[in-house]
Scaffold this active site. Structure first.
Site, short mmCIF file in Angstrom:
data_model
loop_
_atom_site.label_atom_id
_atom_site.label_comp_id
_atom_site.label_asym_id
_atom_site.label_seq_id
_atom_site.Cartn_x
_atom_site.Cartn_y
_atom_site.Cartn_z
N TYR A 102 -8.19 8.20 0.54
CA TYR A 102 -8.58 9.43 1.69
C TYR A 102 -7.91 8.87 2.72
O TYR A 102 -7.92 7.76 3.44
CB TYR A 102 -10.23 8.92 2.01
N THR A 140 -6.48 12.64 -2.10
CA THR A 140 -7.52 13.64 -2.00
C THR A 140 -7.28 14.64 -0.78
O THR A 140 -7.19 14.10 0.37
CB THR A 140 -8.76 13.26 -1.99
N HIS A 181 -13.44 18.96 -6.23
CA HIS A 181 -14.35 18.03 -5.88
C HIS A 181 -15.62 18.05 -6.77
O HIS A 181 -16.63 17.79 -6.08
CB HIS A 181 -14.69 17.88 -4.31
N SER A 211 -11.46 4.90 -5.94
CA SER A 211 -11.62 5.39 -4.70
C SER A 211 -11.27 4.43 -3.36
O SER A 211 -11.95 3.19 -3.54
CB SER A 211 -13.16 6.14 -4.84
N LYS A 229 -4.70 15.64 -5.07
CA LYS A 229 -6.13 15.98 -5.61
C LYS A 229 -7.02 16.93 -4.77
O LYS A 229 -7.17 16.66 -3.79
CB LYS A 229 -6.93 14.80 -6.10
#
Length: 394
Positions: free
Chosen positions: A152, A178, A282, A128, A258
């Site tokens: 992100y 994402t 999510h 992440s 995603k």
């Protein structure tokens, strides 16, 4: 992967005959309750919490529970192969570690322990952006094993470019963007505690270590100023399909989106040069009342055809869940919360235990459904879905 995953089961029985039993449960659906006893209320609420009343999370599990496997017999399954090919890499199994942010809230080593534990189990890592340890440090912990980077996409494009360049330099081989988090979901577990780990400095290491991010800080910036700068750029609700052209021009890495649930969005992704998709809601943490990821999977697969890699995330708990996801069109799955509970309970060893149990059950599920490889899994292994019922586990 060395010995077959199902060898774990034989080892446990042999150890049991000698008075040794596993440190953690082998029923992966019980890990949440075990972790709840070990973690602080804020940490457990952050990891286990869902959006709103939790309807999306429950829908994820109900979707898996509705489908039933229809095994075939006398297929000679003595030798089995769990490996799959994705983006030119042969992976040991169709399971990757899902990107989960701020893992230091459950264990101080966070993503470093998860990466090492996943490596011991032969499972690739998707790291992440919101990690508690830098992507370079996690790459070092991962070694020469495959790793992907989840992005992100921050509102500051220069920071976004810096993160992508760093991921390339650190040997990450795919970029998972994402798209279902333009803002944080309404999560009562966090709201009731007034807790967001990022505001306490957890999960922002990739920003505080980034030279472009730091260049945007005032001289002598204290912790509050750093967090405020992070908060200003982390969310990016202005992102639109046209922005993907810039990202595509920036990197040659495969790009996956995603958070895709609608088949029209799947088609738009293909039109904008995306290489793969992750069907995900999510884990139920963003929009309450959304469609279950597994229920959305067949339509997304039909929209993009068989040649496009499609992964499934959200609600996967067991080895038979993996089989069901693959039978409905996924090429692989991302595995999330259970490994976080393993991390909370026993650090690196806990992650390894959880993943070895998952792969052992997957391996045995292949044998028991009459499959010798992942390629054998198809819709013929599934009976028509049954009526909605209360799931045995959440």
């Amino acid at each position: 992967m060395g010995s077959a995953p199902a060898d774990l089961v034989r080892t446990i029985y042999v150890d049991g005959s000698e008075g040794r039993t596993p440190r953690l449960p082998t029923d992966l659906t019980t890990l949440e309750d075990a972790a709840a006893k070990e973690l602080t209320a804020t940490a457990f609420g952050y990891v286990s919490g869902n959006a709103g009343a939790g309807a999306t999370s429950r829908a994820n599990r109900l979707a898996f529970d509705r489908w039933r496997l229809l095994p075939r017999m006398l297929r000679n399954t003595a030798a089995r192969d769990l490996s799959v090919s994705l983006f030119g890499q042969r992976l040991p199994s169709p399971v990757l570690l899902a990107p989960v942010g701020a893992q230091s809230v459950v264990h101080p080593e966070g993503e470093l322990a998860s990466a090492r534990g996943a490596g011991d189990a032969g499972v690739p890592v998707v790291l992440s952006t919101a990690a508690s340890h830098t992507l370079e440090d996690v790459a070092e912990a991962t070694g020469d094993r495959p790793r992907w980077f989840q992005l992100y996409w921050p509102s500051d494009r220069t920071v976004a470019e810096s993160l992508v360049r760093r991921a390339e330099a650190a040997g990450y081989t795919a970029l998972v963007v994402t798209v279902d988090a333009p803002a944080f979901g309404y999560r009562p577990a966090d709201l009731d505690h007034g807790y967001l780990p990022f505001l306490h400095g957890a999960g922002i290491a990739n920003f505080t270590s980034d030279p472009v991010f730091r260049a945007g800080l005032p001289d002598g910036a204290d912790h509050a100023a750093v967090v405020a700068h992070w908060a200003r750029i982390f969310a990016n609700p202005s992102l639109a399909w046209d922005n993907l052209a810039w990202l595509r021009s920036l990197t040659r890495l495969p790009i996956l989106l995603k958070g895709i649930l609608h088949p029209d969005d799947a088609r738009l992704a293909m039109q904008h040069g995306v290489d793969g998709l992750v069907v995900s809601n999510h884990g139920g943490r963003q929009l309450d009342g959304a469609v279950a990821a597994l229920d959305a999977l067949p339509a997304v697969r039909a929209a993009v055809g068989d040649a496009v890699p499609v992964l499934l995330d959200s609600g996967v708990r067991t080895g038979t869940d993996v089989v069901k996801a693959l039978a409905l069109g996924a090429d692989a799955v991302l595995y999330g919360r259970p490994y976080l509970y393993g991390l909370a309970l026993d650090g690196e060893r806990g992650v390894t235990h959880v993943l070895r149990c998952l792969l052992a059950e997957l391996d045995l599920a292949l044998a028991l459904t009459g499959c010798t490889s992942i390629d054998d899994i198809g819709p013929g292994l599934l009976a028509p879905p049954g009526p909605l019922a209360t799931p045995a586990h959440s």
